[in-house]
Motif scaffolding. Structure first.
Motif, short mmCIF file in Angstrom:
data_model
loop_
_atom_site.label_atom_id
_atom_site.label_comp_id
_atom_site.label_asym_id
_atom_site.label_seq_id
_atom_site.Cartn_x
_atom_site.Cartn_y
_atom_site.Cartn_z
N SER A 219 37.39 30.44 40.53
CA SER A 219 38.11 31.11 41.61
C SER A 219 37.80 30.44 42.94
CB SER A 219 37.73 32.60 41.68
OG SER A 219 36.35 32.74 41.98
N GLU B 249 38.05 26.71 42.40
CA GLU B 249 39.30 26.60 41.66
C GLU B 249 40.27 25.64 42.35
OE1 GLU B 249 43.21 29.27 40.36
OE2 GLU B 249 41.42 30.29 41.11
N LYS C 257 38.37 34.22 33.65
CA LYS C 257 39.06 33.44 34.68
C LYS C 257 38.82 31.94 34.49
CE LYS C 257 39.25 36.89 38.40
NZ LYS C 257 38.86 37.21 39.78
#
Length: 259
Positions: free
Chosen positions: A18, A22, A44
């Motif tokens: 994230s 990311e 995720k």
């Protein structure tokens, strides 16, 4: 001298599930690198890895065996040319609280362990693998490492003693590590973000109002930075062959007040 060509290479991004990590992972993949998403968030992390054609490795950055697993996964996909250390956390608390009780030492040590020692752990294991590879150009370059610090390293606010100390350590070790690794052709740089729009602020109308308020304290532009904008700087540190031993504040010109 052309920019560093990442086609066919591999990369490691800690905290890649994230936020800034990311964004950096996506830009590395777009540049042709196979990316290892090294993160604790399996759901995720696996999703991002699948979307960019990389792999996910569950990684506690404070554990050498986890760092080694991330490095092994990267090397299996191609020469390891980039490592981005984006994993980090904060645990606010004053040196003494309002009742004059001291800050919990274990809480302080936890932040240092993840943000500073964890960064060094992963970068040192990645550097060891990079050093064994063949150079990729006439300069003898073997790879580049980018660490994420924070503007709190320079103007930490009330309650940020642990976080500021950890990020100040990341800043402070940039030059000596770059000097250490110059012998094997590995460059090391640090990016120090300001107020960045990441999941840490939550979601929904209240979160958006809070972020808009925070953005007014930025010199210009008067908004929070985007993960993609941080990733631009990270990619420049990796692909500009002359960028080395530098700490870059990327914060819209903000200078944080005491609180």
């Amino acid at each position: 001298m052309p920019r560093v060509n990442l086609e066919g290479s591999s990369s490691i991004v800690t905290g890649g599930a994230s936020g800034i990590g990311e964004a950096a992972a996506r830009q590395l993949a777009a540049a042709g690198s196979k990316v290892v998403i090294a993160d604790l968030n399996e759901e995720k992390g696996a999703k991002v890895a699948a979307e960019i054609g990389g792999v996910f490795v569950k990684c506690d950055v404070t554990k050498t065996e986890d760092a080694d697993a991330a490095v092994e996964a990267a090397v299996a996909m191609g020469p390891l040319r980039a490592c981005v250390n984006s994993a980090g956390l904060g645990a606010p608390g004053r040196t003494i609280d309002r009742d004059n009780n001291p800050h919990d030492l274990g809480r302080f040590a936890f932040v240092i362990n993840v943000n500073l020692i964890g960064t060094f752990n992963v970068l040192s294991r990645a550097a060891a693998a990079m050093a064994k590879q063949e150079p990729m150009d006439a300069d003898g370059s073997r790879g580049a490492i980018v660490n994420l610090a924070s503007c709190a390293a320079f103007d930490g606010q009330i309650g940020q003693a642990a976080y500021s100390a950890s990020k100040g350590g990341v800043v402070g070790m940039t030059l000596p590590i770059a000097r250490d690794l110059s012998a094997v052709g590995i460059r090391v740089n640090t990016v120090a973000p300001g107020l960045i729009d990441t999941p840490i602020y939550g979601e929904g109308e209240h979160a958006e109002q809070f972020k808009a308020h925070l953005g007014q304290s930025v010199l210009f532009p008067k908004r929070l930075g985007q993960g993609e904008e941080l990733a631009f700087a990270i990619m420049d540190c990796i692909t500009n062959p002359y960028m080395n031993a530098e700490v870059i504040r990327l914060d819209g010109g903000i200078r944080m007040p005491p609180k």
